[in-house]
Scaffold this motif. Sequence first.
Motif, PDB file in Angstrom:
ATOM      1  N   PHE A  56       0.679  -1.178   0.027  1.00  0.00           N
ATOM      2  CA  PHE A  56       0.074  -0.028  -0.156  1.00  0.00           C
ATOM      3  C   PHE A  56       0.802   1.198   0.018  1.00  0.00           C
ATOM      4  CE2 PHE A  56      -2.306   3.524   2.211  1.00  0.00           C
ATOM      5  CZ  PHE A  56      -3.375   3.534   1.422  1.00  0.00           C
ATOM      6  N   ARG A  57       1.947   1.416   0.707  1.00  0.00           N
ATOM      7  CA  ARG A  57       2.655   2.628   0.841  1.00  0.00           C
ATOM      8  C   ARG A  57       3.621   2.773  -0.240  1.00  0.00           C
ATOM      9  NH1 ARG A  57       2.358   6.149   2.663  1.00  0.00           N
ATOM     10  NH2 ARG A  57       0.403   5.334   3.740  1.00  0.00           N
ATOM     11  N   LYS A  93     -13.175  10.298  -6.166  1.00  0.00           N
ATOM     12  CA  LYS A  93     -12.909   9.140  -5.889  1.00  0.00           C
ATOM     13  C   LYS A  93     -11.690   8.712  -6.856  1.00  0.00           C
ATOM     14  CE  LYS A  93     -17.167   6.856  -7.511  1.00  0.00           C
ATOM     15  NZ  LYS A  93     -18.046   6.072  -7.124  1.00  0.00           N
ATOM     16  N   LEU A  94     -11.146   7.582  -6.830  1.00  0.00           N
ATOM     17  CA  LEU A  94     -10.320   6.908  -7.781  1.00  0.00           C
ATOM     18  C   LEU A  94     -10.020   5.584  -7.293  1.00  0.00           C
ATOM     19  CD1 LEU A  94      -6.560   7.901  -7.556  1.00  0.00           C
ATOM     20  CD2 LEU A  94      -7.976   8.401  -5.701  1.00  0.00           C
ATOM     21  N   GLN A  95      -9.442   4.623  -8.295  1.00  0.00           N
ATOM     22  CA  GLN A  95      -9.085   3.423  -7.875  1.00  0.00           C
ATOM     23  C   GLN A  95      -7.738   3.412  -8.744  1.00  0.00           C
ATOM     24  OE1 GLN A  95     -10.245  -0.041 -10.339  1.00  0.00           O
ATOM     25  NE2 GLN A  95     -11.305  -0.859  -8.418  1.00  0.00           N
ATOM     26  N   GLN A  96      -6.790   2.617  -7.822  1.00  0.00           N
ATOM     27  CA  GLN A  96      -5.366   2.351  -8.305  1.00  0.00           C
ATOM     28  C   GLN A  96      -4.918   0.715  -8.354  1.00  0.00           C
ATOM     29  OE1 GLN A  96      -2.035   5.066  -7.046  1.00  0.00           O
ATOM     30  NE2 GLN A  96      -3.557   5.745  -5.700  1.00  0.00           N
ATOM     31  N   ILE A 136      -5.308  -3.694  -5.414  1.00  0.00           N
ATOM     32  CA  ILE A 136      -6.330  -2.991  -5.779  1.00  0.00           C
ATOM     33  C   ILE A 136      -6.868  -1.959  -4.586  1.00  0.00           C
ATOM     34  CG2 ILE A 136      -8.688  -2.544  -6.854  1.00  0.00           C
ATOM     35  CD1 ILE A 136      -8.322  -5.573  -7.925  1.00  0.00           C
ATOM     36  N   VAL A 137      -6.759  -0.671  -4.857  1.00  0.00           N
ATOM     37  CA  VAL A 137      -6.916   0.201  -3.876  1.00  0.00           C
ATOM     38  C   VAL A 137      -8.137   1.168  -4.426  1.00  0.00           C
ATOM     39  CG1 VAL A 137      -6.350   2.145  -2.171  1.00  0.00           C
ATOM     40  CG2 VAL A 137      -4.519   0.168  -2.760  1.00  0.00           C
ATOM     41  N   GLY A 138      -9.158   1.285  -3.505  1.00  0.00           N
ATOM     42  CA  GLY A 138     -10.363   2.203  -3.646  1.00  0.00           C
ATOM     43  C   GLY A 138     -10.228   3.173  -2.864  1.00  0.00           C
ATOM     44  N   MET A 139     -10.264   4.599  -3.247  1.00  0.00           N
ATOM     45  CA  MET A 139     -10.234   5.776  -2.687  1.00  0.00           C
ATOM     46  C   MET A 139     -11.248   6.916  -2.864  1.00  0.00           C
ATOM     47  SD  MET A 139      -6.103   6.440  -3.139  1.00  0.00           S
ATOM     48  CE  MET A 139      -4.780   5.859  -1.981  1.00  0.00           C
ATOM     49  N   GLU A 140     -11.895   7.119  -1.711  1.00  0.00           N
ATOM     50  CA  GLU A 140     -13.208   8.031  -1.919  1.00  0.00           C
ATOM     51  C   GLU A 140     -12.912   9.036  -0.826  1.00  0.00           C
ATOM     52  OE1 GLU A 140     -16.906   5.996  -2.694  1.00  0.00           O
ATOM     53  OE2 GLU A 140     -17.931   7.980  -2.654  1.00  0.00           O
ATOM     54  N   LYS A 141     -13.259  10.389  -1.137  1.00  0.00           N
ATOM     55  CA  LYS A 141     -13.425  11.366  -0.017  1.00  0.00           C
ATOM     56  C   LYS A 141     -14.285  10.957   1.261  1.00  0.00           C
ATOM     57  CE  LYS A 141     -11.977  15.509  -2.900  1.00  0.00           C
ATOM     58  NZ  LYS A 141     -12.847  16.568  -3.216  1.00  0.00           N
ATOM     59  N   GLY A 142     -13.793  11.085   2.278  1.00  0.00           N
ATOM     60  CA  GLY A 142     -14.562  10.959   3.507  1.00  0.00           C
ATOM     61  C   GLY A 142     -14.218   9.538   4.002  1.00  0.00           C
ATOM     62  N   TYR A 143     -13.529   8.683   3.335  1.00  0.00           N
ATOM     63  CA  TYR A 143     -13.584   7.125   3.710  1.00  0.00           C
ATOM     64  C   TYR A 143     -12.116   6.989   3.782  1.00  0.00           C
ATOM     65  CZ  TYR A 143     -18.484   7.460   2.575  1.00  0.00           C
ATOM     66  OH  TYR A 143     -19.736   7.436   2.691  1.00  0.00           O
ATOM     67  N   LYS A 144     -11.677   5.873   4.729  1.00  0.00           N
ATOM     68  CA  LYS A 144     -10.294   5.445   4.534  1.00  0.00           C
ATOM     69  C   LYS A 144     -10.238   4.472   3.208  1.00  0.00           C
ATOM     70  CE  LYS A 144      -7.434   2.693   7.606  1.00  0.00           C
ATOM     71  NZ  LYS A 144      -6.957   1.816   6.967  1.00  0.00           N
ATOM     72  N   ALA A 145      -9.057   4.385   2.763  1.00  0.00           N
ATOM     73  CA  ALA A 145      -8.817   3.663   1.437  1.00  0.00           C
ATOM     74  C   ALA A 145      -9.174   2.339   1.758  1.00  0.00           C
ATOM     75  CB  ALA A 145      -7.382   3.959   0.929  1.00  0.00           C
ATOM     76  N   GLN A 146      -9.866   1.577   0.623  1.00  0.00           N
ATOM     77  CA  GLN A 146     -10.069   0.139   0.779  1.00  0.00           C
ATOM     78  C   GLN A 146      -9.129  -0.580  -0.068  1.00  0.00           C
ATOM     79  OE1 GLN A 146     -12.846  -1.451   2.790  1.00  0.00           O
ATOM     80  NE2 GLN A 146     -12.759   0.605   3.567  1.00  0.00           N
ATOM     81  N   THR A 147      -8.282  -1.515   0.643  1.00  0.00           N
ATOM     82  CA  THR A 147      -7.523  -2.325  -0.230  1.00  0.00           C
ATOM     83  C   THR A 147      -7.747  -3.752  -0.175  1.00  0.00           C
ATOM     84  OG1 THR A 147      -5.577  -0.952   0.885  1.00  0.00           O
ATOM     85  CG2 THR A 147      -4.988  -3.040   0.266  1.00  0.00           C
TER      86      THR A 147
END
Length: 301
Positions: free
Chosen positions: A30-31, A82-85, A107-118
Motif C-alpha cells: 500500500f505504501r 474518488k479513484l481506483q489504483q 487494488i485500492v479504492g479511494m473516496e473522499k470521506g472514507y479510509k482507502a479500501q485495499t
Amino acid sequence: MKPRNKFEKAVLEQSKYLRPITKTQSKWAFRECIDHLAYRLPKGRTTCMDCGHSWVMNKHREACTCPHCRAKLQVKGTYERKLQQKQYFTILTTCGEFQVLRMFLLIVGMEKGYKAQTSIIEIGQYWWNMQGRKAVVAIQRVLGHYVDTFSYYSPMAIRNDNEAYQHIAYSPIFPKFKVTDILRRNGFKDNFYGIVPTQLIPALLTDSRVETLLKAGSTDHLRYFLGNRRTFEELWQSYKIAVRNGYDITDISLWSDYVDTLRRLGKDIHNPKYLCPTDLKTRQYKEPRKLKICMAYFLYL
Ligand SMILES: [Zn+2]
Ligand SMILES: [Zn+2]
C-alpha cells in the motif's frame, strides 16, 4: 491444467502450504506501490485520499503531509471525489525445497470521506527446484484486450508460462527476501541488479558462468549477457581471456560489438592482443557504431 509429471505434482502439492500474505507485506504494498494523493479544491479544502480526512490548505503546494494519518501526499487540484489504483507486486520466498516468486495484484479504492479500501489478489507463483527447473502455479489467464486479463475466480493450478505472468514478474518486489541455501551458495546477495527475477534465479541455479560473474561483482556484464544470450554463448571464452589479462571492460555492449566484428572478420578472438584494445572507450564513435569500430580496428590492428 493437470500436473503432467512428478515435478509439477510436487510443486502443486507444496503450493498448498504457502502462507497468507502478512500485514507487513500488505502495508508495504500500500505504501510503496501506489500513489498517495491529496485532492484539493480551488478554495483550499483538501482531502487525504489515504484516510479520508479533510482540512483547509490555503496555498497550493506540490506535496504535503496529512495532519491526521501523517502520510506524505502529492497534491492534486481536482473536483474528483474518488479513484481506483491497481498495481502488481511480487514477494520472493521459499516453500519446501523450492524458490518461489509470488505475484499479487493490489487494488485500492479511494473516496473522499472514507479510509482507502485495499484488496490483494494472488495471481500465482513461479517455482524453481534446486536444479532450476521451473513451474507456474496460477489462476487462469484469459485472452482479452489487455495482456494481463485473468479469470479471478479460477483455481490455482499448473499453467503454461506466458507473457502475462512474465509481465507481472517485473513488478516492484517486497524488499525482504527469503532465499534457498543453494541460491545463497551460488552468490545471491539480496539484489537483482535490475535483472528480472524470472531470469536471474534459473540462470543462477543452472549456469556456473552466472555465479562467476555475480561473485566477481560484474553485475553490469551479467545483466548484459542475460539480455543477449547469443553473445553470452559466442563471446564467453573471449570475455574470460580479456578479464584474465586484467582488462577492464567499461562498456560491455561496445566491447561485445567490437569483438563480434573481429570474429566476423576472421580475427582470432582468443588472442588478448585483440581482446584488450586500449582506446575502445576514448574514441568517439558515431552511428553506425559497429561499422566504425570495425573499420577503425581493422586498420589499427
Ligand atoms: Zn490521511
Ligand atoms: Zn509493465
